[in-house]
Design a protein around this motif. Sequence first.
Motif, PDB file in Angstrom:
ATOM      1  N   TYR A  57       0.818  -1.211   0.000  1.00  0.00           N
ATOM      2  CA  TYR A  57       0.000   0.000   0.000  1.00  0.00           C
ATOM      3  C   TYR A  57       0.856   1.266   0.000  1.00  0.00           C
ATOM      4  CZ  TYR A  57      -3.441   3.473   1.095  1.00  0.00           C
ATOM      5  OH  TYR A  57      -4.245   4.578   1.038  1.00  0.00           O
ATOM      6  N   THR A  58       0.603   2.123  -0.935  1.00  0.00           N
ATOM      7  CA  THR A  58       1.264   3.428  -0.945  1.00  0.00           C
ATOM      8  C   THR A  58       0.201   4.486  -1.201  1.00  0.00           C
ATOM      9  OG1 THR A  58       1.734   3.060  -3.278  1.00  0.00           O
ATOM     10  CG2 THR A  58       3.593   2.811  -1.774  1.00  0.00           C
ATOM     11  N   GLU A  59       0.367   5.582  -0.526  1.00  0.00           N
ATOM     12  CA  GLU A  59      -0.611   6.661  -0.687  1.00  0.00           C
ATOM     13  C   GLU A  59      -0.122   7.651  -1.755  1.00  0.00           C
ATOM     14  OE1 GLU A  59      -1.150   8.696   2.987  1.00  0.00           O
ATOM     15  OE2 GLU A  59      -2.685  10.037   2.155  1.00  0.00           O
ATOM     16  N   PHE A  60       1.193   7.854  -1.757  1.00  0.00           N
ATOM     17  CA  PHE A  60       1.749   8.885  -2.634  1.00  0.00           C
ATOM     18  C   PHE A  60       2.487   8.284  -3.813  1.00  0.00           C
ATOM     19  CE2 PHE A  60       1.704  11.245   1.487  1.00  0.00           C
ATOM     20  CZ  PHE A  60       0.679  12.113   1.127  1.00  0.00           C
ATOM     21  N   ILE A  61       2.499   9.038  -4.873  1.00  0.00           N
ATOM     22  CA  ILE A  61       3.228   8.629  -6.073  1.00  0.00           C
ATOM     23  C   ILE A  61       4.173   9.786  -6.440  1.00  0.00           C
ATOM     24  CG2 ILE A  61       1.448   9.514  -7.664  1.00  0.00           C
ATOM     25  CD1 ILE A  61       1.983   7.105  -9.437  1.00  0.00           C
ATOM     26  N   TYR A  62       5.386   9.438  -6.865  1.00  0.00           N
ATOM     27  CA  TYR A  62       6.384  10.454  -7.220  1.00  0.00           C
ATOM     28  C   TYR A  62       7.021  10.026  -8.536  1.00  0.00           C
ATOM     29  CZ  TYR A  62       5.952  11.496  -2.230  1.00  0.00           C
ATOM     30  OH  TYR A  62       5.464  11.795  -0.978  1.00  0.00           O
ATOM     31  N   LEU A  63       6.789  10.794  -9.582  1.00  0.00           N
ATOM     32  CA  LEU A  63       7.293  10.417 -10.904  1.00  0.00           C
ATOM     33  C   LEU A  63       8.170  11.526 -11.480  1.00  0.00           C
ATOM     34  CD1 LEU A  63       3.849   9.240 -12.364  1.00  0.00           C
ATOM     35  CD2 LEU A  63       5.623   7.766 -11.383  1.00  0.00           C
ATOM     36  N   MET A  64       9.147  11.096 -12.280  1.00  0.00           N
ATOM     37  CA  MET A  64       9.954  12.043 -13.046  1.00  0.00           C
ATOM     38  C   MET A  64       9.639  11.799 -14.516  1.00  0.00           C
ATOM     39  SD  MET A  64      14.036  11.717 -13.837  1.00  0.00           S
ATOM     40  CE  MET A  64      14.618  11.921 -12.224  1.00  0.00           C
TER      41      MET A  64
END
Length: 237
Positions: A57-64
């Motif tokens: 489970y992850t709440e946040f997403i961080y993309l480049m």
Amino acid sequence: MRLDKLLSNMGFGSRKEVKLLLKSKAVEVNGVFAKDVSMHVDTNADQIVVYGEEVIYTEFIYLMMNKPPGFISATEDKHDETVIDLLDPLDQHFKPFPVGRLDKDTEGLLILTNDGHLSHQLLSPKKHVPKLYFAKIEGRVTEEDIRKFKEGVTLEDGYFTKPGTLTILSSGEESEIELTIMEGKFHQVKRMFQAVGKRVTYLKRMKMGTLTLDEHLALGEYRPLTSTELLALKQKE
Ligand code: URA
């Protein structure tokens, strides 16, 4: 958290669809097939498996992303495609948004996240996050331009910019430069060159804070930030 909310947040469909998943015995919680969508699960302690694969489970997403030209840095637009249209539906599900704007014709480093706090930290004028751009300029960029940018220039609306660090990579009929600025006014790089009588013909963001564009990303491609990249960005907060 309720099991159906968790699975829905993680991209397994609407609550209705999650219900069907459970019915088809696709979901296990701690090794037991889950039957009740309303059961509560502890995201830190319980093991949740869907179709034999563990769900972390992850709440946040961080993309480049290496933003391609022709796309708008927004979540939606009436006329044009946006950078969100370039994302896989599984990533879109997290409802990421671009951290700041690159012009439609600008390429390069764009961070996409649903973490409003991090976004604010990176964009806040008080934080002075440096942004490095590579640009091609019509005409000869000179030492005089370096000096002017170092002092700050007056934009056409009267705004006096903070100092920028200009490096000339090549100078001729067309010049290639790098410019680092600490602020992010609308069209800032283009307007700074306009202030010294020159025109930007190509613009690409290479760096934002501690983050450097991954040169392996083709235009339009993206990848998650590594934990090291994310930690460095957050430490600067
Ligand atoms: N400055 C500009 O002029 N355009 C951009 O997209 C980013 C910075």
